[in-house]
Design an enzyme around this catalytic site. Structure first.
Site, short mmCIF file in Angstrom:
data_model
loop_
_atom_site.label_atom_id
_atom_site.label_comp_id
_atom_site.label_asym_id
_atom_site.label_seq_id
_atom_site.Cartn_x
_atom_site.Cartn_y
_atom_site.Cartn_z
N ASP A 102 0.80 -1.29 0.31
CA ASP A 102 -0.25 0.28 0.01
C ASP A 102 1.02 1.26 -0.16
OD1 ASP A 102 0.90 -0.48 2.53
OD2 ASP A 102 -1.35 -0.74 3.58
N ASN B 251 -8.71 -1.02 13.76
CA ASN B 251 -10.42 -1.10 13.16
C ASN B 251 -9.94 -2.35 12.46
OD1 ASN B 251 -8.86 -0.14 10.90
ND2 ASN B 251 -9.69 1.07 10.19
N HIS C 180 -8.16 -3.14 10.06
CA HIS C 180 -7.89 -3.25 8.30
C HIS C 180 -7.25 -4.15 8.05
CE1 HIS C 180 -5.33 0.65 8.84
NE2 HIS C 180 -4.55 -0.49 8.86
N GLU D 119 -10.15 -1.37 4.21
CA GLU D 119 -10.70 -0.16 6.03
C GLU D 119 -11.89 -1.13 5.89
OE1 GLU D 119 -8.94 1.25 8.05
OE2 GLU D 119 -8.15 3.05 6.59
#
Ligand code: PGA
Length: 245
Positions: free
Chosen positions: A70, A139, A141, A146
């Site tokens: 990423d 969270n 991810h 996401e």
């Protein structure tokens, strides 16, 4: 998922050493392996161990190929804090991996779709990713996938959640405006022939439980790892503290 592949270590250093050994095994078995590495705080120890152990054992990385996981959109690769900069500093330079062996996302691209397509095609042409190392966000991810992401996606642009932006701030030395990222998709994470997911520290314990013992759902992107047939989850005691299995 094969539960024997969930490994819990007494501390971060032992977890990091074990992850490094798994990567070294991949490269020793297949010197032309296609590797994909995350950045962030979690894998710093793994890369330190990987470099030390590769040097000690003379493991040759000169024929492997490295794919980016990423990148922050709008951030140049030569800026400290970008995924490219971090991988260059922690992995590629110390292992003498050449630019010709690396293909990362360009954070400054103005043609995101074409950038994604280029990455998708390259991965296909290489016959897939042999070994992918990822962390997990609080969270849930993986990469920049996401919560709510379509799990069928390959490389794509992603609007980042506040918790990701908050965590991201700490990677940069000066304030850096970030809103979006570009990332490999869960489809590619799931297709990695060997997937290593690392987590350490108490801040990851709740999400590790959800990801490994909860419902498989886009609400927790990392939960798809339960469907992976060759995933290794390496945890320190703190990150594993809420597991019940
Ligand atoms: P961290 O980030 O390793 O810095 O905790 C993990 C992630 O967001 O994937």
């Amino acid at each position: 998922m094969n539960l024997t592949h969930i490994k819990i270590y007494n501390d971060y250093d032992k977890m990091s050493a074990a992850a490094a050994e798994l990567i070294l095994d991949v490269v020793r078995t297949n010197p032309e392996a296609v590797l994909c590495f995350a950045t962030g705080n979690t894998p710093v120890g793994t890369y330190r161990e990987l470099v030390a152990r590769a040097k000690e054992s003379g493991t040759d990385f000169s024929r492997c190929f490295c794919i980016g996981l990423d990148e922050w959109l709008g951030v140049p690769g030569n800026k400290s804090g970008s995924c490219k900069y971090i991988l260059q500093e922690q992995v590629f330079d110390p292992l003498a991996i050449k630019q010709t062996q690396v293909h990362l996302f360009d954070g400054l691209t103005t043609a995101v779709e074409a950038e994604c397509e280029k990455m998708n095609t390259l991965i296909e042409n290489k016959g897939g990713i042999d070994c992918m190392l990822v962390g997990i966000g609080t969270n849930g991810h993986i990469g920049f996938n996401e919560p709510g992401v379509d799990s069928r996606l390959k490389a794509h642009e992603q609007v980042l959640h506040d918790s990701t932006l908050d965590a991201g701030k700490h990677y940069f030395k000066e304030p850096t405006p970030i809103k979006k990222g570009i990332t490999l998709g869960l489809a590619q994470v799931m297709q990695a022939k060997m997937l290593l997911l690392l987590a350490n520290g108490v801040s990851k314990s709740a999400i590790i439980r959800k990801a490994l013992e909860g419902e498989i759902s886009p609400a927790v992107p990392a939960s798809f790892i339960q469907q992976h047939t060759n995933a290794y989850v390496l945890l320190d005691k703190e990150a594993a503290a809420e597991l019940t299995l």
